[in-house]
Scaffold this active site. Sequence first.
Site, PDB file in Angstrom:
ATOM      1  N   ASP A 232      -5.031  -4.496   6.730  1.00  0.00           N
ATOM      2  CA  ASP A 232      -4.983  -5.170   5.422  1.00  0.00           C
ATOM      3  C   ASP A 232      -6.185  -4.744   4.583  1.00  0.00           C
ATOM      4  O   ASP A 232      -7.206  -5.397   4.596  1.00  0.00           O
ATOM      5  CB  ASP A 232      -4.986  -6.674   5.641  1.00  0.00           C
ATOM      6  CG  ASP A 232      -4.791  -7.473   4.360  1.00  0.00           C
ATOM      7  OD1 ASP A 232      -4.483  -6.879   3.321  1.00  0.00           O
ATOM      8  OD2 ASP A 232      -4.963  -8.700   4.409  1.00  0.00           O
TER       9      ASP A 232
ATOM     10  N   ASP B 124       1.858  -3.403   1.415  1.00  0.00           N
ATOM     11  CA  ASP B 124       0.751  -4.251   1.834  1.00  0.00           C
ATOM     12  C   ASP B 124       0.916  -4.536   3.319  1.00  0.00           C
ATOM     13  O   ASP B 124       1.936  -5.083   3.738  1.00  0.00           O
ATOM     14  CB  ASP B 124       0.776  -5.548   1.030  1.00  0.00           C
ATOM     15  CG  ASP B 124      -0.456  -6.401   1.230  1.00  0.00           C
ATOM     16  OD1 ASP B 124      -1.309  -6.055   2.067  1.00  0.00           O
ATOM     17  OD2 ASP B 124      -0.571  -7.433   0.543  1.00  0.00           O
TER      18      ASP B 124
ATOM     19  N   GLU C 116      -7.413  -7.396  -4.738  1.00  0.00           N
ATOM     20  CA  GLU C 116      -6.182  -8.126  -4.416  1.00  0.00           C
ATOM     21  C   GLU C 116      -6.513  -9.416  -3.681  1.00  0.00           C
ATOM     22  O   GLU C 116      -5.988 -10.476  -3.996  1.00  0.00           O
ATOM     23  CB  GLU C 116      -5.251  -7.243  -3.563  1.00  0.00           C
ATOM     24  CG  GLU C 116      -3.864  -7.838  -3.338  1.00  0.00           C
ATOM     25  CD  GLU C 116      -3.652  -8.522  -2.004  1.00  0.00           C
ATOM     26  OE1 GLU C 116      -2.495  -8.889  -1.716  1.00  0.00           O
ATOM     27  OE2 GLU C 116      -4.623  -8.728  -1.241  1.00  0.00           O
ATOM     28  N   GLU C 117      -7.392  -9.311  -2.701  1.00  0.00           N
ATOM     29  CA  GLU C 117      -7.714 -10.456  -1.854  1.00  0.00           C
ATOM     30  C   GLU C 117      -8.427 -11.580  -2.608  1.00  0.00           C
ATOM     31  O   GLU C 117      -8.348 -12.727  -2.203  1.00  0.00           O
ATOM     32  CB  GLU C 117      -8.569 -10.011  -0.659  1.00  0.00           C
ATOM     33  CG  GLU C 117      -7.896  -9.005   0.248  1.00  0.00           C
ATOM     34  CD  GLU C 117      -6.682  -9.532   1.001  1.00  0.00           C
ATOM     35  OE1 GLU C 117      -6.348 -10.719   0.889  1.00  0.00           O
ATOM     36  OE2 GLU C 117      -6.061  -8.723   1.713  1.00  0.00           O
TER      37      GLU C 117
END
Length: 177
Positions: A27, A90, A61-62
């Site tokens: 990830d 993803d 993104e996180e």
Amino acid sequence: ETSGRGDRVIVVGAHLDSVAEGPGINDNGSGTAGILEIAVQMAKLGIKPRNRVRFAFWGAEESGLFGSQYYVQTLTDAQYAGIWLNLNFDMIASPNFARFIYDGNGDAFGTAGPPGSDTIEAVFESYFGRNKLATEPTAFDGRSDYFDFINAGIPAGGLFTGAEEIKTAEQVKAFCK
């Protein structure tokens, strides 16, 4: 970015950042490595797509989908009109993997993507079906960079292999052959 029709752009994206709680190689090193390899192979094989392919490596993104959000929100009207679809990758190398395809038509989770998302889902289902590889749908739940694309009415889809959940016994049978 490839050559091809600039009025028909396919945005293929993956995010560069990770979380402290999990392995960054999954990830989302897996998504970025996957789309980078697609770009490399397209160049190596001399593939000249009919439509333009734009490879996007999103940041933040996180922490709130900020990279893809900024991209979508700052498109000019002409740029917006030229984007035909978004493909999101993803976490595509989960060690506890399943082949999840975003539920573009909404038949599994009740929330469809914009028109055209159903076609993206069908293309992935067809490919995996022809190759006798099991798949399951996954919801457009807003957890990845497709979110602002679908909110802007741009068809989206893509793949996900799982994150924090453990496979069911049925999924083990389907995906661990």
